[in-house]
Design a protein around this motif. Structure first.
Motif, PDB file in Angstrom:
ATOM      1  N   LEU A 154       0.837  -1.205   0.000  1.00 12.04           N
ATOM      2  CA  LEU A 154       0.000   0.000   0.000  1.00 12.04           C
ATOM      3  C   LEU A 154       0.872   1.254   0.000  1.00 12.04           C
ATOM      4  O   LEU A 154       0.562   2.239  -0.674  1.00 12.04           O
ATOM      5  N   ALA A 155       1.963   1.204   0.752  1.00  9.24           N
ATOM      6  CA  ALA A 155       2.897   2.336   0.741  1.00  9.24           C
ATOM      7  C   ALA A 155       3.538   2.478  -0.643  1.00  9.24           C
ATOM      8  O   ALA A 155       3.654   3.583  -1.176  1.00  9.24           O
ATOM      9  N   ALA A 156       3.942   1.356  -1.232  1.00  6.58           N
ATOM     10  CA  ALA A 156       4.545   1.409  -2.562  1.00  6.58           C
ATOM     11  C   ALA A 156       3.562   1.933  -3.594  1.00  6.58           C
ATOM     12  O   ALA A 156       3.942   2.653  -4.527  1.00  6.58           O
ATOM     13  N   ALA A 157       2.281   1.598  -3.426  1.00 10.18           N
ATOM     14  CA  ALA A 157       1.249   2.028  -4.370  1.00 10.18           C
ATOM     15  C   ALA A 157       0.908   3.502  -4.235  1.00 10.18           C
ATOM     16  O   ALA A 157       0.210   4.049  -5.093  1.00 10.18           O
ATOM     17  N   GLY A 158       1.363   4.140  -3.160  1.00 13.05           N
ATOM     18  CA  GLY A 158       1.134   5.570  -3.009  1.00 13.05           C
ATOM     19  C   GLY A 158      -0.088   5.945  -2.214  1.00 13.05           C
ATOM     20  O   GLY A 158      -0.583   7.074  -2.337  1.00 13.05           O
ATOM     21  N   VAL A 159      -0.600   5.039  -1.385  1.00 18.06           N
ATOM     22  CA  VAL A 159      -1.694   5.419  -0.485  1.00 18.06           C
ATOM     23  C   VAL A 159      -1.169   6.518   0.439  1.00 18.06           C
ATOM     24  O   VAL A 159      -0.135   6.357   1.092  1.00 18.06           O
ATOM     25  N   GLY A 160      -1.881   7.621   0.504  1.00 21.16           N
ATOM     26  CA  GLY A 160      -1.349   8.815   1.160  1.00 21.16           C
ATOM     27  C   GLY A 160      -1.082   8.682   2.642  1.00 21.16           C
ATOM     28  O   GLY A 160      -0.058   9.156   3.143  1.00 21.16           O
ATOM     29  N   SER A 161      -2.004   8.028   3.367  1.00 20.08           N
ATOM     30  CA  SER A 161      -1.862   7.903   4.818  1.00 20.08           C
ATOM     31  C   SER A 161      -2.165   6.481   5.255  1.00 20.08           C
ATOM     32  O   SER A 161      -3.193   5.912   4.872  1.00 20.08           O
ATOM     33  N   LEU A 162      -1.269   5.929   6.049  1.00 22.31           N
ATOM     34  CA  LEU A 162      -1.478   4.622   6.658  1.00 22.31           C
ATOM     35  C   LEU A 162      -1.467   4.785   8.173  1.00 22.31           C
ATOM     36  O   LEU A 162      -0.555   5.411   8.716  1.00 22.31           O
ATOM     37  N   VAL A 163      -2.491   4.244   8.823  1.00 23.26           N
ATOM     38  CA  VAL A 163      -2.546   4.253  10.288  1.00 23.26           C
ATOM     39  C   VAL A 163      -2.329   2.823  10.742  1.00 23.26           C
ATOM     40  O   VAL A 163      -3.108   1.928  10.398  1.00 23.26           O
ATOM     41  N   LEU A 164      -1.271   2.575  11.511  1.00 24.21           N
ATOM     42  CA  LEU A 164      -0.921   1.231  11.943  1.00 24.21           C
ATOM     43  C   LEU A 164      -1.146   1.089  13.437  1.00 24.21           C
ATOM     44  O   LEU A 164      -0.580   1.848  14.235  1.00 24.21           O
ATOM     45  N   VAL A 188      11.930  -3.386  19.495  1.00 22.56           N
ATOM     46  CA  VAL A 188      11.323  -2.096  19.146  1.00 22.56           C
ATOM     47  C   VAL A 188       9.820  -2.297  18.951  1.00 22.56           C
ATOM     48  O   VAL A 188       9.375  -3.362  18.505  1.00 22.56           O
ATOM     49  N   ALA A 189       9.030  -1.291  19.281  1.00 29.56           N
ATOM     50  CA  ALA A 189       7.585  -1.366  19.039  1.00 29.56           C
ATOM     51  C   ALA A 189       7.337  -1.643  17.561  1.00 29.56           C
ATOM     52  O   ALA A 189       7.968  -1.052  16.678  1.00 29.56           O
ATOM     53  N   LYS A 190       6.419  -2.575  17.271  1.00 29.75           N
ATOM     54  CA  LYS A 190       6.173  -2.957  15.885  1.00 29.75           C
ATOM     55  C   LYS A 190       5.729  -1.782  15.022  1.00 29.75           C
ATOM     56  O   LYS A 190       6.121  -1.675  13.853  1.00 29.75           O
ATOM     57  N   VAL A 191       4.921  -0.889  15.575  1.00 27.02           N
ATOM     58  CA  VAL A 191       4.462   0.236  14.756  1.00 27.02           C
ATOM     59  C   VAL A 191       5.618   1.168  14.414  1.00 27.02           C
ATOM     60  O   VAL A 191       5.653   1.744  13.321  1.00 27.02           O
ATOM     61  N   GLU A 192       6.573   1.306  15.336  1.00 28.01           N
ATOM     62  CA  GLU A 192       7.725   2.163  15.047  1.00 28.01           C
ATOM     63  C   GLU A 192       8.648   1.491  14.034  1.00 28.01           C
ATOM     64  O   GLU A 192       9.164   2.136  13.115  1.00 28.01           O
ATOM     65  N   SER A 193       8.851   0.184  14.181  1.00 27.20           N
ATOM     66  CA  SER A 193       9.638  -0.562  13.208  1.00 27.20           C
ATOM     67  C   SER A 193       9.000  -0.470  11.832  1.00 27.20           C
ATOM     68  O   SER A 193       9.687  -0.282  10.818  1.00 27.20           O
ATOM     69  N   ASN A 202       8.892   4.585   0.816  1.00 25.62           N
ATOM     70  CA  ASN A 202       8.190   5.691   0.163  1.00 25.62           C
ATOM     71  C   ASN A 202       8.027   6.846   1.154  1.00 25.62           C
ATOM     72  O   ASN A 202       7.071   6.874   1.935  1.00 25.62           O
ATOM     73  N   PRO A 203       8.955   7.776   1.137  1.00 28.48           N
ATOM     74  CA  PRO A 203       8.901   8.880   2.107  1.00 28.48           C
ATOM     75  C   PRO A 203       7.731   9.827   1.901  1.00 28.48           C
ATOM     76  O   PRO A 203       7.472  10.680   2.754  1.00 28.48           O
ATOM     77  N   THR A 204       7.004   9.705   0.784  1.00 28.10           N
ATOM     78  CA  THR A 204       5.858  10.590   0.565  1.00 28.10           C
ATOM     79  C   THR A 204       4.610  10.123   1.302  1.00 28.10           C
ATOM     80  O   THR A 204       3.635  10.859   1.384  1.00 28.10           O
ATOM     81  N   VAL A 205       4.622   8.888   1.823  1.00 26.79           N
ATOM     82  CA  VAL A 205       3.462   8.348   2.530  1.00 26.79           C
ATOM     83  C   VAL A 205       3.528   8.739   4.006  1.00 26.79           C
ATOM     84  O   VAL A 205       4.574   8.620   4.651  1.00 26.79           O
ATOM     85  N   GLN A 206       2.422   9.217   4.530  1.00 31.20           N
ATOM     86  CA  GLN A 206       2.341   9.557   5.950  1.00 31.20           C
ATOM     87  C   GLN A 206       1.987   8.294   6.735  1.00 31.20           C
ATOM     88  O   GLN A 206       0.972   7.652   6.473  1.00 31.20           O
ATOM     89  N   VAL A 207       2.817   7.944   7.695  1.00 33.50           N
ATOM     90  CA  VAL A 207       2.579   6.763   8.522  1.00 33.50           C
ATOM     91  C   VAL A 207       2.287   7.222   9.939  1.00 33.50           C
ATOM     92  O   VAL A 207       3.143   7.774  10.620  1.00 33.50           O
TER      93      VAL A 207
END
Length: 374
Positions: A154-164, A188-193, A202-207
């Motif tokens: 999803l990040a590679a596909a360019g989905v703008g925001s991912l909430v984990l 490390v916390a999985k969400v941070e990893s 993809n640094p353009t995706v907001q995580v």
């Protein structure tokens, strides 16, 4: 009449003498850089109405593309339309660049056009669809076996925001299948990893990370702004809670589950299609007994299996955002890795479902842990 084929250097000389140079590539191709001073008009647009672009049929028109093939075809189209002074640049932009001729700088949004160029070539996606992906927000519960491949693609596909959402930390036993994580990030916390891995891809995706255990008190905060929700949970209480919240808020839920060598995928969209699409409770009105559904730590799981199921979940999420294809709503897809077989089961909406039945008010959240243990 044969079309004149000229070198880039000759095209530059004629351009400086007043000839019109037209780059007939698609916009996303031109965004990475094009011959300086060239007008950008896609081949199909030029051929559809050449006079809108070049009103004077006696004008000197030079056409350029990437390699010289499209420009030659477009030149033949102009010749058929009555233009008499048309030439095609041999070797196209590739040769123009190789010969060091003047270039216009890349567009400010060149990363978008370059990164997603293969999507942009698909008529079912195109720039409009890619912009929809760019503005979409997907909430994912679980940054483990299912969440890892789904989030990566999803990040590679360019989905703008991912909430984990995940409250666990990386353990060495995770690395056999949870590909978001690495040996260096054990503990490390999985969400941070996951955030580190996805941002590197993809640094353009907001995580956005949600390092909390999902409960009735916070589930709506997690999914309220999401366009699609992905269920990568590994326990039944969270699955039922997530289903109920998605029905209440009208969010499509992409379900996935794995067990040993088998997996399942479906889309539960009852919140938006009451009485027509099923929810998770229509499939499982009651949870199975613990001995019938042991978790991965107890029963084991083939490491690649979550990859297959997670990628199918990502595919369904992208289709839902783009509004293309046929989603798995009302269908349960089974995958048997040992037999390498897929089979499908139809899932009707349960008219007596306590949560999603048409006309039924939302009954409220329950004690899901007690419900699943009863």
């Amino acid at each position: 009449m044969d079309i004149e084929r000229i070198t880039p250097a000759e095209a530059l000389r004629r351009q400086r003498d007043g000839a019109l140079l037209i780059d007939v590539r698609e916009r996303h191709e031109r965004a990475a850089g094009h011959a300086k001073g060239a007008m950008g008009i896609a081949k199909a647009e030029l051929e559809a109405d050449p006079q809108a672009v070049v009103p004077d049929r006696d004008a000197v028109v030079l056409l350029i593309c990437q390699s010289g093939q499209r420009s030659l075809a477009a030149a033949n189209a102009l010749l058929a339309a009555g233009y008499r002074r048309v030439a095609s640049v041999e070797g196209g932009t590739t040769r123009w660049i190789a010969e060091g001729l003047p270039l216009a700088p890349p567009d400010a949004d060149s990363d978008f056009y370059d990164r997603y160029s293969r999507h942009l070539r698909l008529p079912e996606v195109g720039e409009a669809g890619q912009r929809r992906l760019q503005s979409a927000r997907i909430a994912m519960v679980g940054a483990g076996g299912l969440g890892s491949p789904a989030a990566f693609y999803l990040a590679a596909a360019g989905v703008g925001s991912l909430v984990l959402a995940d409250d666990d930390v990386v353990d060495r036993s995770n690395l056999q299948r949870q590909i978001l994580h690495t040996e260096a990030r054990i503990g490390v916390a999985k969400v941070e990893s996951a955030r580190i891995a996805l941002s590197a891809l993809n640094p353009t995706v907001q995580v956005d990370v949600f390092p909390e255990r999902i409960t009735a008190a916070n589930v709506e905060r997690l999914i309220a702004d999401a366009d699609v929700v992905i269920d990568g949970a590994d326990n039944f209480p969270v699955r039922y809670l997530l289903n109920d919240a998605c029905v209440k808020l009208g969010k499509p839920l992409v379900y996935g589950a794995v067990h040993r060598f088998e997996g399942q995928v479906s889309v539960f969209d009852a919140g938006r299609h009451r009485g027509h699409a099923p929810c998770y409770r229509c499939l499982f009105p009651e949870p199975p007994p613990p001995e019938a559904a042991p978790n991965c730590a107890e029963a084991g799981v083939l490491g690649v299996l979550p990859g297959v199921i997670g990628l199918l979940q990502a595919t369904e999420a992208i289709k839902l955002i783009l509004g293309i294809g046929e989603p798995l709503s009302g269908r349960l897809l089974h995958f048997d890795a040992l037999g390498m077989r897929f089979r499908e089961t139809r899932l009707p909406a349960d008219p007596e479902c306590p949560v999603c039945a048409e006309g039924r008010e939302f009954p409220g959240y329950i004690d899901y842990v007690r419900f699943c243990a009863a």
